[in-house]
Design a protein around this motif. Structure first.
Motif, PDB file in Angstrom:
ATOM      1  N   ASP A 158      12.383  35.488  24.011  1.00 58.46           N
ATOM      2  CA  ASP A 158      13.497  35.882  23.902  1.00 58.46           C
ATOM      3  C   ASP A 158      14.961  35.434  24.684  1.00 58.46           C
ATOM      4  O   ASP A 158      14.019  34.966  25.926  1.00 58.46           O
ATOM      5  N   ASN A 159      16.444  35.355  24.222  1.00 55.85           N
ATOM      6  CA  ASN A 159      16.917  34.236  25.657  1.00 55.85           C
ATOM      7  C   ASN A 159      17.778  34.926  25.522  1.00 55.85           C
ATOM      8  O   ASN A 159      18.177  35.984  24.572  1.00 55.85           O
ATOM      9  N   ILE A 160      18.467  35.195  26.608  1.00 55.41           N
ATOM     10  CA  ILE A 160      19.587  36.225  26.930  1.00 55.41           C
ATOM     11  C   ILE A 160      21.218  35.001  27.973  1.00 55.41           C
ATOM     12  O   ILE A 160      20.404  34.013  28.311  1.00 55.41           O
ATOM     13  N   LEU A 161      21.676  35.520  26.991  1.00 58.76           N
ATOM     14  CA  LEU A 161      22.607  34.807  27.579  1.00 58.76           C
ATOM     15  C   LEU A 161      23.841  34.999  27.644  1.00 58.76           C
ATOM     16  O   LEU A 161      24.296  36.057  27.412  1.00 58.76           O
ATOM     17  N   LEU A 162      24.450  34.657  29.084  1.00 56.53           N
ATOM     18  CA  LEU A 162      25.839  35.418  29.928  1.00 56.53           C
ATOM     19  C   LEU A 162      26.438  34.470  30.334  1.00 56.53           C
ATOM     20  O   LEU A 162      26.852  33.170  29.779  1.00 56.53           O
ATOM     21  N   SER A 163      27.903  35.293  29.261  1.00 57.06           N
ATOM     22  CA  SER A 163      28.798  34.376  29.720  1.00 57.06           C
ATOM     23  C   SER A 163      29.817  34.926  30.470  1.00 57.06           C
ATOM     24  O   SER A 163      29.931  36.189  30.767  1.00 57.06           O
ATOM     25  N   VAL A 164      30.215  33.730  31.103  1.00 58.08           N
ATOM     26  CA  VAL A 164      31.163  34.365  32.592  1.00 58.08           C
ATOM     27  C   VAL A 164      32.942  34.244  31.613  1.00 58.08           C
ATOM     28  O   VAL A 164      33.128  33.348  31.779  1.00 58.08           O
ATOM     29  N   LYS A 165      33.561  34.896  31.836  1.00 54.69           N
ATOM     30  CA  LYS A 165      35.190  34.882  31.271  1.00 54.69           C
ATOM     31  C   LYS A 165      35.916  36.102  32.577  1.00 54.69           C
ATOM     32  O   LYS A 165      36.667  36.537  32.719  1.00 54.69           O
ATOM     33  N   PRO A 166      36.604  35.093  33.842  1.00 57.70           N
ATOM     34  CA  PRO A 166      37.022  35.109  34.651  1.00 57.70           C
ATOM     35  C   PRO A 166      38.550  35.684  34.241  1.00 57.70           C
ATOM     36  O   PRO A 166      39.319  35.324  33.146  1.00 57.70           O
ATOM     37  N   ARG A 167      38.864  35.996  34.919  1.00 58.55           N
ATOM     38  CA  ARG A 167      40.237  36.774  34.776  1.00 58.55           C
ATOM     39  C   ARG A 167      41.279  36.857  35.994  1.00 58.55           C
ATOM     40  O   ARG A 167      40.287  36.298  36.779  1.00 58.55           O
ATOM     41  N   SER A 168      42.169  36.914  35.532  1.00 57.87           N
ATOM     42  CA  SER A 168      43.871  35.711  35.716  1.00 57.87           C
ATOM     43  C   SER A 168      44.981  37.187  35.692  1.00 57.87           C
ATOM     44  O   SER A 168      45.203  37.263  35.389  1.00 57.87           O
ATOM     45  N   PHE A 169      45.331  36.304  37.378  1.00 56.03           N
ATOM     46  CA  PHE A 169      46.570  37.234  36.658  1.00 56.03           C
ATOM     47  C   PHE A 169      48.281  35.190  37.582  1.00 56.03           C
ATOM     48  O   PHE A 169      47.026  34.430  38.185  1.00 56.03           O
ATOM     49  N   THR A 170      49.271  35.354  37.074  1.00 60.44           N
ATOM     50  CA  THR A 170      49.810  34.157  37.845  1.00 60.44           C
ATOM     51  C   THR A 170      51.219  34.641  38.041  1.00 60.44           C
ATOM     52  O   THR A 170      51.114  35.922  38.038  1.00 60.44           O
ATOM     53  N   ALA A 171      51.569  34.231  39.917  1.00 64.50           N
ATOM     54  CA  ALA A 171      52.569  34.567  40.461  1.00 64.50           C
ATOM     55  C   ALA A 171      53.693  33.061  40.635  1.00 64.50           C
ATOM     56  O   ALA A 171      53.132  32.614  40.252  1.00 64.50           O
ATOM     57  N   PHE A 172      54.934  33.853  40.281  1.00 65.28           N
ATOM     58  CA  PHE A 172      56.481  32.601  40.364  1.00 65.28           C
ATOM     59  C   PHE A 172      56.943  32.888  41.041  1.00 65.28           C
ATOM     60  O   PHE A 172      57.267  34.760  41.275  1.00 65.28           O
ATOM     61  N   GLY A 173      57.833  32.627  41.225  1.00 63.43           N
ATOM     62  CA  GLY A 173      59.351  33.125  42.341  1.00 63.43           C
ATOM     63  C   GLY A 173      59.560  32.941  43.803  1.00 63.43           C
ATOM     64  O   GLY A 173      57.956  32.186  43.762  1.00 63.43           O
ATOM     65  N   ALA A 174      60.012  33.583  43.962  1.00 64.86           N
ATOM     66  CA  ALA A 174      59.765  33.945  46.003  1.00 64.86           C
ATOM     67  C   ALA A 174      58.530  34.813  46.373  1.00 64.86           C
ATOM     68  O   ALA A 174      58.399  35.180  46.713  1.00 64.86           O
ATOM     69  N   VAL A 175      57.996  34.372  45.691  1.00 65.84           N
ATOM     70  CA  VAL A 175      56.463  34.525  46.156  1.00 65.84           C
ATOM     71  C   VAL A 175      56.440  33.272  47.429  1.00 65.84           C
ATOM     72  O   VAL A 175      56.566  32.282  47.397  1.00 65.84           O
ATOM     73  N   ARG A 176      55.477  33.275  48.279  1.00 66.42           N
ATOM     74  CA  ARG A 176      54.977  32.351  50.021  1.00 66.42           C
ATOM     75  C   ARG A 176      53.451  31.591  49.249  1.00 66.42           C
ATOM     76  O   ARG A 176      53.916  30.095  48.893  1.00 66.42           O
ATOM     77  N   LYS A 177      53.072  31.485  47.911  1.00 68.37           N
ATOM     78  CA  LYS A 177      52.058  30.528  47.054  1.00 68.37           C
ATOM     79  C   LYS A 177      52.337  31.006  45.691  1.00 68.37           C
ATOM     80  O   LYS A 177      51.662  32.353  45.001  1.00 68.37           O
ATOM     81  N   THR A 178      53.397  29.699  44.852  1.00 66.61           N
ATOM     82  CA  THR A 178      53.450  30.033  43.256  1.00 66.61           C
ATOM     83  C   THR A 178      51.273  29.380  42.700  1.00 66.61           C
ATOM     84  O   THR A 178      51.215  28.518  43.279  1.00 66.61           O
ATOM     85  N   THR A 179      51.088  30.657  41.794  1.00 68.44           N
ATOM     86  CA  THR A 179      49.663  29.807  41.422  1.00 68.44           C
ATOM     87  C   THR A 179      49.327  30.853  40.629  1.00 68.44           C
ATOM     88  O   THR A 179      49.693  31.848  40.223  1.00 68.44           O
ATOM     89  N   ILE A 180      47.714  30.835  39.773  1.00 64.82           N
ATOM     90  CA  ILE A 180      46.890  31.228  38.829  1.00 64.82           C
ATOM     91  C   ILE A 180      46.400  31.945  39.709  1.00 64.82           C
ATOM     92  O   ILE A 180      45.161  30.877  40.190  1.00 64.82           O
ATOM     93  N   GLN A 181      45.956  32.991  40.046  1.00 65.92           N
ATOM     94  CA  GLN A 181      44.820  33.868  40.828  1.00 65.92           C
ATOM     95  C   GLN A 181      43.983  34.245  39.770  1.00 65.92           C
ATOM     96  O   GLN A 181      44.397  35.442  39.114  1.00 65.92           O
ATOM     97  N   HIS A 182      42.849  33.967  39.904  1.00 65.86           N
ATOM     98  CA  HIS A 182      41.423  34.879  39.583  1.00 65.86           C
ATOM     99  C   HIS A 182      41.328  35.721  40.777  1.00 65.86           C
ATOM    100  O   HIS A 182      41.254  35.753  41.350  1.00 65.86           O
ATOM    101  N   PHE A 183      40.564  37.205  39.548  1.00 65.47           N
ATOM    102  CA  PHE A 183      40.297  37.997  39.957  1.00 65.47           C
ATOM    103  C   PHE A 183      38.819  38.102  41.060  1.00 65.47           C
ATOM    104  O   PHE A 183      38.008  37.977  40.528  1.00 65.47           O
ATOM    105  N   PRO A 184      38.826  38.582  42.357  1.00 62.24           N
ATOM    106  CA  PRO A 184      38.008  37.818  43.059  1.00 62.24           C
ATOM    107  C   PRO A 184      37.391  39.462  43.186  1.00 62.24           C
ATOM    108  O   PRO A 184      35.485  39.572  43.624  1.00 62.24           O
ATOM    109  N   SER A 185      37.620  40.776  42.357  1.00 60.81           N
ATOM    110  CA  SER A 185      36.538  41.843  42.167  1.00 60.81           C
ATOM    111  C   SER A 185      37.041  42.866  40.657  1.00 60.81           C
ATOM    112  O   SER A 185      37.955  42.040  39.998  1.00 60.81           O
ATOM    113  N   LYS A 186      36.270  43.584  40.588  1.00 57.94           N
ATOM    114  CA  LYS A 186      35.941  44.112  39.531  1.00 57.94           C
ATOM    115  C   LYS A 186      37.833  44.465  38.732  1.00 57.94           C
ATOM    116  O   LYS A 186      38.742  44.472  38.214  1.00 57.94           O
TER     117      LYS A 186
END
Length: 147
Positions: A4-32
């Motif tokens: 049998d083969n097991i296929l694992l796929s990872v779908k990283p989750r992210s959010f985006t921050a804009f405006g008057a923040v120190r770092k405008t970025t797409i940020q991946h979730f580091p945890s669940k």
């Protein structure tokens, strides 16, 4: 089973921050799970020089059931599709920080921090200052050339 083969796929989750923040970025979730306060910390927080702490927005698509709980008057108008919703937090009030601590970020959420009106004036003032300084040096240079 053997073979049998097991296929694992990872779908990283992210959010985006804009405006008057120190770092405008797409940020991946580091945890669940990531709360809004953690998300703001991940982008360096609000920019002290430009942010309007009373105008922090979270843009997301919500399920119709969630929107119906928030706005029962819209229940009849909601379809089966996700609904764009904008949440506003006024972080000048300490209780808003406690609220932000319980807001779980969703995949593809957008955080936008508005720029304070004073920051816009400061930006305009810097442009005028650059023009005046450039013009002054231009006069000084042309006067030196005439000697």
């Amino acid at each position: 089973m053997k073979g049998d083969n097991i296929l694992l796929s990872v779908k990283p989750r992210s959010f985006t921050a804009f405006g008057a923040v120190r770092k405008t970025t797409i940020q991946h979730f580091p945890s669940k799970t990531v709360t809004m306060t953690e998300a703001l910390a991940m982008v360096g927080g609000l920019n002290d020089n430009t942010a309007d702490a009373s105008a922090v927005y979270l843009f997301r698509f919500e399920d119709p059931e969630v929107v119906a709980k928030l706005r029962p008057d819209l229940r009849e108008k909601l379809g089966d599709y996700q609904v764009p919703v904008i949440y506003r937090l006024n972080l000048r009030y300490p209780k808003a920080w406690f609220v932000a601590r319980y807001i779980q970020m969703h995949d593809k959420d957008i955080i936008y921090v508005a720029t304070h009106s004073v920051a816009e004036f400061a930006k305009f003032f810097r442009i005028v200052q650059l023009l005046v300084t450039s013009a002054r040096y231009g006069v000084l240079i042309s006067n030196d050339l005439e000697d």
